[in-house]
Scaffold this active site. Structure first.
Site, PDB file in Angstrom:
ATOM      1  N   CYS A   1       0.853  -1.186   0.000  1.00 32.86           N
ATOM      2  CA  CYS A   1       0.000   0.000   0.000  1.00 32.86           C
ATOM      3  C   CYS A   1       0.885   1.230   0.000  1.00 32.86           C
ATOM      4  O   CYS A   1       1.880   1.284   0.729  1.00 32.86           O
ATOM      5  CB  CYS A   1      -0.898  -0.010   1.242  1.00 32.86           C
ATOM      6  SG  CYS A   1      -1.990   1.419   1.368  1.00 32.86           S
TER       7      CYS A   1
ATOM      8  N   HIS B   1      -9.099  -3.869  -1.647  1.00 34.61           N
ATOM      9  CA  HIS B   1      -8.079  -3.060  -0.965  1.00 34.61           C
ATOM     10  C   HIS B   1      -8.446  -1.573  -1.027  1.00 34.61           C
ATOM     11  O   HIS B   1      -8.405  -0.869  -0.008  1.00 34.61           O
ATOM     12  CB  HIS B   1      -6.710  -3.311  -1.618  1.00 34.61           C
ATOM     13  CG  HIS B   1      -5.597  -2.481  -1.055  1.00 34.61           C
ATOM     14  ND1 HIS B   1      -4.543  -3.030  -0.369  1.00 34.61           N
ATOM     15  CD2 HIS B   1      -5.377  -1.131  -1.083  1.00 34.61           C
ATOM     16  CE1 HIS B   1      -3.733  -2.049   0.009  1.00 34.61           C
ATOM     17  NE2 HIS B   1      -4.196  -0.895  -0.415  1.00 34.61           N
ATOM     18  N   GLU B   2      -8.814  -1.109  -2.223  1.00 33.93           N
ATOM     19  CA  GLU B   2      -9.109   0.323  -2.377  1.00 33.93           C
ATOM     20  C   GLU B   2     -10.381   0.717  -1.641  1.00 33.93           C
ATOM     21  O   GLU B   2     -10.433   1.773  -1.001  1.00 33.93           O
ATOM     22  CB  GLU B   2      -9.204   0.697  -3.857  1.00 33.93           C
ATOM     23  CG  GLU B   2      -7.919   0.495  -4.653  1.00 33.93           C
ATOM     24  CD  GLU B   2      -6.688   1.116  -4.015  1.00 33.93           C
ATOM     25  OE1 GLU B   2      -6.823   2.137  -3.326  1.00 33.93           O
ATOM     26  OE2 GLU B   2      -5.592   0.551  -4.186  1.00 33.93           O
TER      27      GLU B   2
ATOM     28  N   HIS C   1     -10.063   1.433   1.986  1.00 33.34           N
ATOM     29  CA  HIS C   1      -9.591   2.774   2.356  1.00 33.34           C
ATOM     30  C   HIS C   1     -10.774   3.705   2.637  1.00 33.34           C
ATOM     31  O   HIS C   1     -10.657   4.631   3.451  1.00 33.34           O
ATOM     32  CB  HIS C   1      -8.743   3.385   1.232  1.00 33.34           C
ATOM     33  CG  HIS C   1      -7.314   2.918   1.215  1.00 33.34           C
ATOM     34  ND1 HIS C   1      -6.433   3.194   2.228  1.00 33.34           N
ATOM     35  CD2 HIS C   1      -6.614   2.201   0.298  1.00 33.34           C
ATOM     36  CE1 HIS C   1      -5.234   2.675   1.926  1.00 33.34           C
ATOM     37  NE2 HIS C   1      -5.322   2.068   0.759  1.00 33.34           N
TER      38      HIS C   1
HETATM   39 NI    NI Z   1      -3.651   1.122  -0.133  1.00 28.11          NI
END
Ligand code: NI
Length: 190
Positions: free
Chosen positions: A100, A142-143, A146
């Site tokens: 990341c 993953h995104e 966030h």
């Molecule tokens: Ni990330």
């Protein structure tokens, strides 16, 4: 156009829940997307979420061209995804290595759904939906994490599988197999 500073783990702004975008025609949104693309490309990332540059809105971008060094990693189309919703298409979780841009130099083994559907709006405000698996599914999860204030280390099940990339033996991630969905590139995923 501007390359923005990417916040690093420890910054409380990465732990917030991002707000949905209300006005898709706001010029500030177009400017945000330009900055996000510039920033992601400058860092050779595969994805970036708006909170990583300090903007608490539900906007992510991602995409990865075919990389000859990792022929088994399927390319992911360049995508803008706004106000996303992710739904698993099966129960199965798959462990894969991730990095990341907000956790520079490190890698961790993270469980993710293997197959998902994701939907949301594109940069023009048009609805979009895709069903994807493997690497593509991992990048999206993953995104989107966030936007929920989650960083991948929070999902690692065994912290022995978390460390500095250049400290792993021979620079090789343990158990990383080509094609299992790992972000085993030297690009941070985002
Ligand atoms: Ni990330």
């Amino acid at each position: 156009m501007a390359i923005r500073e990417v916040l690093r783990m420890g910054d409380p702004r990465l732990l917030r829940r991002a707000a949905p975008v209300e006005d898709l025609r706001d010029p500030a949104l177009a400017a945000l997307l330009v900055d996000m693309r510039d920033t992601m490309r400058s860092l050779d990332g595969a994805g970036l979420a708006a909170p990583q540059i300090g903007v608490s809105l539900q906007v992510v971008i991602f995409g990865l061209e075919h990389n000859p060094r990792y022929p088994d990693a399927a390319p992911v189309p360049d995508t803008v995804l706004i106000n996303p919703v992710v739904t698993p298409l099966e129960e199965a979780l798959e462990e894969g290595w991730e990095g990341c841009l907000s956790v520079p130099g490190m890698r961790g083994l993270v469980p993710r759904w293997r197959r998902i559907r994701y939907e949301g709006l594109d940069e023009h405000g048009a609805p979009m939906a895709r069903e994807v698996e493997g690497f593509h599914a991992r990048v999206v999860q993953h995104e989107v994490d966030h936007l929920l204030g989650l960083l991948y280390p929070m999902r690692i099940r065994d912290l022995r599988n978390f460390g500095f990339l250049d400290a792993f033996e021979a620079g090789r991630l343990p158990g990383a197999e080509p094609g299992n969905g790992s972000l085993s590139t030297d690009a941070e995923s985002g």
